[in-house]
Design a protein around this motif. Structure first.
Motif, short mmCIF file in Angstrom:
data_model
loop_
_atom_site.label_atom_id
_atom_site.label_comp_id
_atom_site.label_asym_id
_atom_site.label_seq_id
_atom_site.Cartn_x
_atom_site.Cartn_y
_atom_site.Cartn_z
N GLU A 51 -0.89 2.76 -5.72
CA GLU A 51 -0.74 3.98 -5.72
C GLU A 51 -1.58 4.93 -6.22
O GLU A 51 -2.12 4.57 -7.39
N GLY A 52 -1.85 6.14 -5.68
CA GLY A 52 -2.72 7.01 -5.90
C GLY A 52 -2.09 8.14 -7.06
O GLY A 52 -3.03 8.48 -7.90
N CYS A 53 -1.02 8.18 -7.03
CA CYS A 53 -0.56 9.35 -8.05
C CYS A 53 -0.13 8.65 -9.37
O CYS A 53 0.88 7.71 -9.50
N PRO A 54 -0.82 8.89 -10.44
CA PRO A 54 -0.53 8.48 -11.62
C PRO A 54 0.80 8.61 -12.19
O PRO A 54 1.74 7.62 -12.94
N ASN A 55 1.50 9.57 -11.84
CA ASN A 55 2.86 9.82 -12.27
C ASN A 55 4.06 9.12 -11.61
O ASN A 55 5.09 8.71 -12.45
N THR A 56 3.92 8.98 -10.29
CA THR A 56 4.89 8.16 -9.65
C THR A 56 4.77 6.71 -10.24
O THR A 56 5.64 6.12 -10.13
N ILE A 57 3.72 6.32 -10.27
CA ILE A 57 3.42 4.63 -10.41
C ILE A 57 3.72 4.55 -11.86
O ILE A 57 4.37 3.47 -12.19
N TYR A 58 3.82 5.30 -12.77
CA TYR A 58 4.18 5.16 -14.04
C TYR A 58 5.60 4.96 -14.37
O TYR A 58 6.25 4.33 -15.06
N LEU A 59 6.40 6.15 -13.48
CA LEU A 59 7.76 5.89 -13.39
C LEU A 59 8.24 4.47 -12.80
O LEU A 59 9.22 3.90 -13.12
N CYS A 60 7.56 4.13 -11.79
CA CYS A 60 7.61 2.94 -11.26
C CYS A 60 7.79 1.77 -12.06
O CYS A 60 8.56 0.68 -12.40
N GLN A 61 6.57 1.77 -12.99
CA GLN A 61 6.45 0.63 -13.93
C GLN A 61 7.60 0.51 -15.13
O GLN A 61 7.96 -0.47 -15.43
N LEU A 62 8.02 1.69 -15.20
CA LEU A 62 9.20 1.78 -16.15
C LEU A 62 10.42 1.29 -15.39
O LEU A 62 11.29 0.63 -16.39
N GLU A 63 10.73 1.54 -14.46
CA GLU A 63 11.91 1.26 -13.50
C GLU A 63 11.89 -0.43 -13.41
O GLU A 63 12.89 -0.98 -13.71
N ILE A 121 0.95 -1.21 0.01
CA ILE A 121 -0.08 -0.16 -0.01
C ILE A 121 1.02 1.25 -0.08
O ILE A 121 1.40 1.71 1.02
N GLY A 122 1.20 1.77 -1.27
CA GLY A 122 2.01 2.79 -1.22
C GLY A 122 3.19 2.59 -2.19
O GLY A 122 4.31 2.14 -1.54
N THR A 123 3.21 2.87 -3.40
CA THR A 123 4.09 2.23 -4.35
C THR A 123 5.12 3.37 -4.51
O THR A 123 6.69 2.94 -4.38
N SER A 124 5.13 4.50 -4.42
CA SER A 124 5.73 5.53 -5.03
C SER A 124 6.82 5.21 -6.06
O SER A 124 6.20 4.76 -6.99
N LEU A 125 8.08 5.41 -6.12
CA LEU A 125 8.95 4.94 -7.20
C LEU A 125 9.42 3.52 -7.17
O LEU A 125 10.23 3.14 -8.08
N GLY A 126 8.79 2.63 -6.03
CA GLY A 126 9.03 1.24 -6.40
C GLY A 126 10.28 0.93 -5.67
O GLY A 126 11.03 -0.50 -6.00
N LEU A 127 11.09 1.61 -4.80
CA LEU A 127 12.16 1.24 -4.03
C LEU A 127 11.86 -0.18 -3.35
O LEU A 127 12.80 -0.98 -3.21
#
Length: 264
Positions: free
Chosen positions: A135-147, A111-117
């Protein structure tokens, strides 16, 4: 800040290492997992994942549905600074990896992805586990998916949602046999008392005897300390461990109700 310092000094005064633990279950966890000094090859992946984010100097607009940030004054934040100050620390990421590696949960909820660390640590701990991260924020979860793609981490499903909207599916009246049962839950999404207790209650119908729950930042505020106290005293909870940063919860019916304060 003063509250955290006072809480930490109190923690240091009351905490123990393995020599103060008389529960075989907790003693094994402390000695074989918490204090495991083996240099796992996965640690190098965690380091590279973090280094990749620290090198990213771009800015994103963060949507924050939680208790807010004590560090950032604006929702426009640099990715490298998010990774440096708001993400899980390198030491804690290794510990999270070891906990997953130790228990080998088949299904994990974050519960709470942020950047996926932390997500990467959960995944590397058991590459066969099915992981859902919210994750509630679309921008951070998108970055996490890329990483995650960059590092070939393929056992994670990223869900962009308000936490309560997702977790209300686990109320007893809506729960059915087709729903996911999570062997491990990592709570790191909303550091407020009421939200933490709400998530706790919403997920209670999913627990089994082997369930492990990890609550982040239990001493982040007096409200979070109050939430942690309520969780410790809940009738379904047996063993709890306070590592200062985390509160770890077990529901093992064969264990007597007991609380441990452990230096990690």
């Amino acid at each position: 800040m003063l509250q955290i310092i006072k809480s930490y000094l109190k923690f240091l005064y009351n905490s123990k290492n393995q020599h103060g633990v008389h529960s075989p279950f907790v003693f094994d966890l402390v000695t074989k997992c918490f204090y495991d000094k083996k240099q796992y090859p996965e640690y190098a992946v965690l380091k590279k994942y973090r280094k990749s984010l620290l090198a990213n100097k771009n800015f994103i607009e963060v949507t924050d549905y939680g208790a807010g940030s004590k560090i950032f004054k604006s929702n426009k934040r640099q990715i490298s600074k998010i990774a440096k100050t708001a993400g899980i620390s390198p030491k804690r990421a290794k510990l999270l990896f070891r906990i997953v590696n130790y228990f080998q949960p088949k299904s994990i909820l974050e519960i709470g992805t942020s950047l996926g660390l932390a997500t990467s640590a959960l995944s590397l701990g058991n590459k066969k586990a099915k992981i859902i991260t919210l994750e509630g924020c679309p921008n951070t979860i998108y970055l996490c998916q890329l990483e995650l793609q960059k590092f070939n981490i393929n056992n994670v499903e990223c869900v962009q949602t308000k936490f309560e909207d997702y977790l209300k599916n686990f109320k007893p009246e809506t729960l059915n046999s087709k729903h996911q049962i999570f062997n491990l839950v990592y709570f790191d999404g909303n550091h407020s008392k009421q939200a933490t207790l709400d998530y706790f209650e919403l997920l209670l119908p999913t627990i089994t005897n082997e369930t492990v729950w990890i609550f982040d930042d239990i001493h982040w505020s007096t409200d979070m300390e109050e939430a942690w106290k309520i969780i410790k005293n809940h009738s379904t909870v047996t063993v709890t461990i306070d590592t200062f940063q985390w509160g770890i919860v077990f529901f093992r019916t064969e264990q007597k109700k007991e609380h441990f304060i452990i230096r990690v």
